[in-house]
Design an enzyme around this catalytic site. Structure first.
Site, PDB file in Angstrom:
ATOM      1  N   ASP A 120      -5.788   7.876  45.107  1.00 31.92           N
ATOM      2  CA  ASP A 120      -5.789   7.464  43.708  1.00 31.92           C
ATOM      3  C   ASP A 120      -7.157   7.001  43.218  1.00 31.92           C
ATOM      4  OD1 ASP A 120      -3.113   7.933  44.029  1.00 31.92           O
ATOM      5  OD2 ASP A 120      -2.466   5.891  43.584  1.00 31.92           O
ATOM      6  N   HIS A 167      17.751  37.326  49.867  1.00 33.47           N
ATOM      7  CA  HIS A 167      18.726  37.470  48.787  1.00 33.47           C
ATOM      8  C   HIS A 167      20.092  37.043  49.286  1.00 33.47           C
ATOM      9  CE1 HIS A 167      20.895  39.096  45.370  1.00 33.47           C
ATOM     10  NE2 HIS A 167      21.728  39.642  46.238  1.00 33.47           N
ATOM     11  N   ALA A 201       0.616  11.527  46.870  1.00 33.47           N
ATOM     12  CA  ALA A 201       0.449  11.203  48.287  1.00 33.47           C
ATOM     13  C   ALA A 201      -0.021  12.407  49.087  1.00 33.47           C
ATOM     14  CB  ALA A 201       1.761  10.660  48.857  1.00 33.47           C
TER      15      ALA A 201
END
Length: 158
Positions: free
Chosen positions: A12, A143, A20
């Site tokens: 930060d 799929h 994070a």
């Protein structure tokens, strides 16, 4: 990661991304760079940003307006979750997957909808390696899966 080649600021405190997983990635880079194992500048153009809620959101790479502001061509292809069999099975068909292209290569992925954060790792790889439509055609997607929504958004590019 910082203004000085001898000082590393991760997380930060450097103002890049308050996530994070971004801080962990920056810290691993800082250590490798300090040890001389990496000499290239730090790159986080394929950083995934996820918001877990209802609906979830995912963003990796650049958005069309960012490319255009940088003077680069941008094109968008998309796929609605309403057409995805897994979204239908979970009665969670609201949302979409959007792919941003520049010069025929994937530059960004954005998705909104139920469980779209599960597409994050695949989206990071598509953006980090700047896949083309042809590259995506060479991938086998399971799929039925939500992954197919990412595939279809990529293949919608003309």
């Amino acid at each position: 990661l910082g203004a000085s080649p001898a000082v590393y600021a991760v997380g930060d405190v450097n103002g890049r991304a308050m996530l994070a997983h971004a801080a962990e990635h920056q810290a691993l880079f800082a250590v490798a760079h300090a040890l001389g194992k990496i000499t290239a500048p730090y790159a986080d153009e394929a950083l995934p940003s996820c918001i877990y809620g209802s609906p979830e959101t995912l963003r990796v790479g650049r958005m069309a307006h960012e490319l255009e502001a940088a003077g680069l061509p941008a094109r968008v292809s998309r796929f609605a979750l309403a057409a995805n069999p897994i979204a239908q099975a979970h009665a969670s068909t609201q949302g979409f997957v959007k792919v941003v292209w520049s010069n025929g290569r994937i530059a960004g992925v954005t998705a909104i909808g139920h469980y779209v954060t599960s597409l994050a790792t695949a989206a990071v790889l598509l953006v980090r390696h700047a896949y083309t439509r042809e590259d995506v055609e060479g991938i086998i997607f399971p799929h039925p899966s939500l992954d197919e929504a990412l595939k279809e958004a990529c293949l919608a590019a003309r």
